[in-house]
Design an enzyme around this catalytic site. Structure first.
Site, PDB file in Angstrom:
ATOM      1  N   GLY A  12       0.781  -1.239   0.000  1.00 47.14           N
ATOM      2  CA  GLY A  12       0.000   0.000   0.000  1.00 47.14           C
ATOM      3  C   GLY A  12       0.809   1.283   0.000  1.00 47.14           C
ATOM      4  O   GLY A  12       0.282   2.345   0.357  1.00 47.14           O
ATOM      5  N   SER A  13       2.074   1.241  -0.471  1.00 44.63           N
ATOM      6  CA  SER A  13       2.853   2.489  -0.424  1.00 44.63           C
ATOM      7  C   SER A  13       2.366   3.492  -1.474  1.00 44.63           C
ATOM      8  O   SER A  13       2.422   4.701  -1.247  1.00 44.63           O
ATOM      9  CB  SER A  13       4.352   2.209  -0.578  1.00 44.63           C
ATOM     10  N   ASN A  14       1.889   3.015  -2.618  1.00 46.43           N
ATOM     11  CA  ASN A  14       1.339   3.960  -3.603  1.00 46.43           C
ATOM     12  C   ASN A  14       0.058   4.604  -3.083  1.00 46.43           C
ATOM     13  O   ASN A  14      -0.158   5.800  -3.264  1.00 46.43           O
ATOM     14  CB  ASN A  14       1.096   3.272  -4.956  1.00 46.43           C
ATOM     15  N   LEU A  92      -8.730  -7.445 -14.415  1.00 48.82           N
ATOM     16  CA  LEU A  92     -10.147  -7.065 -14.328  1.00 48.82           C
ATOM     17  C   LEU A  92     -10.897  -7.484 -15.591  1.00 48.82           C
ATOM     18  O   LEU A  92     -10.347  -7.431 -16.690  1.00 48.82           O
ATOM     19  CB  LEU A  92     -10.252  -5.555 -14.128  1.00 48.82           C
ATOM     20  N   ASN A 106      -3.849   2.418 -13.549  1.00 47.15           N
ATOM     21  CA  ASN A 106      -2.969   1.426 -12.934  1.00 47.15           C
ATOM     22  C   ASN A 106      -1.552   1.965 -12.958  1.00 47.15           C
ATOM     23  O   ASN A 106      -1.190   2.731 -13.845  1.00 47.15           O
ATOM     24  CB  ASN A 106      -3.025   0.107 -13.718  1.00 47.15           C
ATOM     25  N   HIS A 108       2.445   0.584 -12.985  1.00 41.44           N
ATOM     26  CA  HIS A 108       3.230  -0.631 -13.239  1.00 41.44           C
ATOM     27  C   HIS A 108       4.722  -0.276 -13.185  1.00 41.44           C
ATOM     28  O   HIS A 108       5.137   0.733 -13.754  1.00 41.44           O
ATOM     29  CB  HIS A 108       2.862  -1.221 -14.603  1.00 41.44           C
ATOM     30  N   ASP A 144      -1.799  -4.876 -18.261  1.00 41.77           N
ATOM     31  CA  ASP A 144      -0.825  -3.773 -18.360  1.00 41.77           C
ATOM     32  C   ASP A 144      -0.772  -3.192 -19.774  1.00 41.77           C
ATOM     33  O   ASP A 144       0.301  -3.002 -20.333  1.00 41.77           O
ATOM     34  CB  ASP A 144       0.569  -4.259 -17.935  1.00 41.77           C
TER      35      ASP A 144
END
Ligand code: GAR
Length: 199
Positions: A12-14, A92, A106, A108, A144
């Site tokens: 969860g750092s982003n 998804l 997203n 990446h 991606d």
């Protein structure tokens, strides 16, 4: 005020970096809900510590369509405008993507289209590239793959390990994710095929 829905699977750092920008008033948005497919994800604890709504939503026993329907329901329940995948390690379905047209981002840890999928930093080291980085892109139903909003380049050093390289990329991820969210929320872009043009 626009409402963000964060989906994550782990550290969860982003998410934290985004939440810091929101808290500092540098991102004109509110975090409406944080959802994780892994109930034990550290990111959920961080969300709770910040007084945000944190929802564990396990996919156990559900096929992709059924799980994604639950996800959409939860996001709609919290009136989410923009969905931010922040280390969400699931593909998804097309139905999910259709529920939020051009409203899913997203991040990446590579310069896409190089090194999609898992362990992007290790893939970069193994390939021997001299420059890698990170990408924020719109999400479609492929892995991606959607139109790119922002990228940041990170040089690979001779003595890099997966850990040291990942840490330098992560610092850039934290910077460009909020910037990409700002662009999306401002609406100051147009999409021309695969190209996202800023204006
Ligand atoms: C980040 O490096 C993100 O780019 C990556 O997972 C990490 C999550 O870290 N995502 C992917 O590889 C998606 N294909 P975080 O939980 O600390 O934000």
């Amino acid at each position: 005020m626009k409402r963000l829905g964060i989906l994550l699977s782990g550290r969860g750092s982003n998410f934290e970096a985004i939440a810091d920008q929101v808290a500092a008033g540098r991102l004109d948005a509110t975090i409406a809900v944080v959802i994780s497919n892994r109930p034990e994800a550290r990111g959920l604890d961080l969300a709770r510590e910040r007084g945000l709504i944190a929802v564990p939503l396990s996919a156990k026993g559900l096929d992709r369509e059924a799980y994604d329907r639950l996800l959409v329901e939860e996001l709609h329940k919290h009136a989410v405008d923009l969905v931010c995948l922040a280390g969400f390690m699931r593909l998804l379905s097309a139905n999910f993507v259709r529920a939020f047209p051009q409203r899913i981002l997203n991040i990446h840890p590579s310069l896409l289209p190089s090194f999609p999928g898992l362990d992007a930093q290790q893939q970069a080291l193994e390939h021997g590239v001299k420059i890698t980085g990170c990408t924020v892109h719109l999400v479609d139903e492929y892995l991606d793959a959607g139109p790119i909003i922002l990228q940041a380049a990170v040089p690979v050093e001779d003595d890099d390990t997966v850990e040291s390289l990942s840490a330098r990329i992560l610092a850039q991820e934290h910077r460009i994710y909020s910037e990409a969210i700002r662009i999306m929320l401002s609406g100051s872009f147009r999409i021309d095929g695969r190209r996202v043009k800023l204006r």
